[in-house]
Design an enzyme around this catalytic site. Structure first.
Site, short mmCIF file in Angstrom:
data_model
loop_
_atom_site.label_atom_id
_atom_site.label_comp_id
_atom_site.label_asym_id
_atom_site.label_seq_id
_atom_site.Cartn_x
_atom_site.Cartn_y
_atom_site.Cartn_z
N GLU A 144 6.06 -12.59 3.38
CA GLU A 144 6.89 -11.43 3.73
C GLU A 144 7.10 -11.36 5.25
O GLU A 144 6.24 -11.84 6.00
CB GLU A 144 6.23 -10.14 3.20
CG GLU A 144 4.89 -9.81 3.83
CD GLU A 144 4.25 -8.57 3.22
OE1 GLU A 144 4.06 -8.52 1.99
OE2 GLU A 144 3.92 -7.67 4.01
N HIS A 173 6.42 -3.33 1.43
CA HIS A 173 5.06 -3.11 1.97
C HIS A 173 4.91 -1.69 2.52
O HIS A 173 4.65 -1.49 3.72
CB HIS A 173 4.72 -4.16 3.04
CG HIS A 173 3.25 -4.33 3.25
ND1 HIS A 173 2.66 -5.52 3.57
CD2 HIS A 173 2.22 -3.43 3.16
CE1 HIS A 173 1.34 -5.36 3.70
NE2 HIS A 173 1.05 -4.09 3.45
N ARG A 227 -2.01 -8.00 -1.43
CA ARG A 227 -1.47 -8.88 -0.41
C ARG A 227 -0.62 -9.93 -1.08
O ARG A 227 -0.90 -10.36 -2.20
CB ARG A 227 -2.60 -9.62 0.34
CG ARG A 227 -3.22 -8.86 1.48
CD ARG A 227 -2.26 -8.75 2.67
NE ARG A 227 -2.84 -7.97 3.74
CZ ARG A 227 -2.78 -6.65 3.85
NH1 ARG A 227 -2.15 -5.93 2.95
NH2 ARG A 227 -3.34 -6.03 4.88
C1 8YV Z 1 -0.57 -1.70 6.48
C2 8YV Z 1 -1.88 -2.52 4.45
O1 8YV Z 1 0.34 -0.71 6.79
O2 8YV Z 1 -3.77 -1.39 5.23
C3 8YV Z 1 -3.32 -2.42 4.77
O3 8YV Z 1 -4.04 -3.40 4.54
O4 8YV Z 1 -1.47 -3.36 3.72
C4 8YV Z 1 -0.92 -1.52 5.02
O5 8YV Z 1 -1.45 -0.23 4.81
C5 8YV Z 1 0.05 -3.02 6.78
O6 8YV Z 1 -0.83 -4.04 6.44
C6 8YV Z 1 0.44 -3.16 8.24
O7 8YV Z 1 -0.67 -3.45 9.02
#
Ligand code: 8YV
Length: 329
Positions: free
Chosen positions: A264, A282, A235
């Site tokens: 972001e 991402h 993150r």
């Molecule tokens: C998501 C991600 O697509 O699953 C997660 O925590 O970071 C990604 O796979 C993104 O967060 C959108 O919700």
């Protein structure tokens, strides 16, 4: 019929599935502003989100809201205390994305170590006019030491791949993983500081919490080897992006691979101008199969959490299961 909000554009067949059970308000446009999201949520019983912030304000404005299904394994966009206070159930989409995300962690790490993006830009810019012994020298992967920070399911999938590359694996986690997992992965536990000193390639796979905000800042970057790489598929906010840009520019570490950013989709301007960083928007879980699996799992969770469908009342992935069966407060 209960009403739901699907906050982001979504696979049409998943919307069709949801329409079998709900009156669906599907946002087909840009990401909703916080105000617009709150307004569209106000008359809903449930929502399917993907990183949209849901906290006390949104919950107070939506008195019927009983469940929010996040299409992500990470749910730092949920204020879980506010969910609990109102008996709103949150769900996430673990496991289905482990392997795709681990693959992508490797892709970014290898691209950073072997300067794939940087050298491709050079080629596209028409600057390649001779072979040279010292063109784009990088850091080896094979036989090096992988340092995984965050040894959950994705971290373990990432570490499992290290065997084929003859790598030593060290890891840091809130708590040590079970001895049989350490043995299977041939992974040794280290303090964060020891790992940063030892690893050739550091990969971040930990969830974002207030406690691990800027887990990697200037002091941590200073511990790393000048030949080391840092990859963040976790993150934004776990890394101090401004400090990382300085470390990259001054070659205090060799390179970085980043799929996630503080604030972001904005990216720190200094990261956009340093050459030795690979930047992706991402997409670590973004394969067709995995994003479909995540979307369908989020839908399964929402359908079950709102008491309909074949698993009514038993959503597969509650993040705050204590509220299950309790009336909305
Ligand atoms: C998501 C991600 O697509 O699953 C997660 O925590 O970071 C990604 O796979 C993104 O967060 C959108 O919700």
């Amino acid at each position: 019929m209960q009403k739901i909000l699907v906050a982001r554009p979504m696979f049409p067949d998943v919307i069709e599935r949801l329409k079998q059970y709900f009156d669906v308000d599907a946002n087909e446009g840009d990401v909703l502003s916080a105000d617009e999201f709150t307004r569209r949520l106000a008359d809903k019983d449930g929502a399917l989100t993907a990183g949209d912030m849901v906290g006390a304000v949104q919950i107070a404005a939506a008195p019927r809201l009983r469940a929010v299904a996040n299409m992500a394994v990470g749910f730092n966009n949920f204020d879980v205390a506010a969910f609990n206070a109102a008996n709103v159930l949150g769900t996430n989409t673990p496991d289905v994305l482990n392997e795709s995300t681990a693959d992508f962690g490797w892709a970014l790490m290898m691209a950073a170590a072997r300067r794939i993006a940087e050298s491709e830009h050079f080629l596209r810019a028409g600057q390649w006019n001779r072979w040279s012994y010292d063109s784009f020298l990088g850091s080896d992967i094979y036989g090096s030491t992988l340092g995984v920070i965050g040894m959950g399911r994705i971290g373990q999938a990432l570490a499992r791949r290290a065997r084929g590359f003859g790598m030593r694996v060290c890891y840091h986690n809130r708590s040590r993983v079970a001895p049989e997992i350490e043995a299977e992965l041939n992974a040794e536990y280290r303090s964060k500081e020891a790992l940063l000193r030892e690893a050739d390639h550091v990969v971040l796979v930990l969830p974002y919490t207030k406690e691990n905000h800027h887990t990697i800042g200037a002091a941590e970057l200073a511990l790393m080897k000048p030949t080391a790489t840092l990859t963040n598929i976790a993150r934004g906010g776990i890394v101090d992006d401004a400090a990382l840009a300085v470390a990259l520019r001054e070659r205090r570490i060799a390179a970085a691979g980043l799929d996630v950013f503080e604030g972001e989709p904005s990216v720190h301007p200094d990261l956009l101008t340093v050459p030795n960083v690979v930047l992706t928007p991402h997409i670590a879980s973004a394969t067709e199969a995995t994003r479909r699996a995540m979307a369908n799992l989020a839908a399964d969770n929402l359908i079950a959490a709102l008491g309909v469908g074949p698993r009514a009342g038993r959503p597969p992935n509650p993040v705050n299961p204590d509220v299950l069966g309790k009336a909305r407060a």
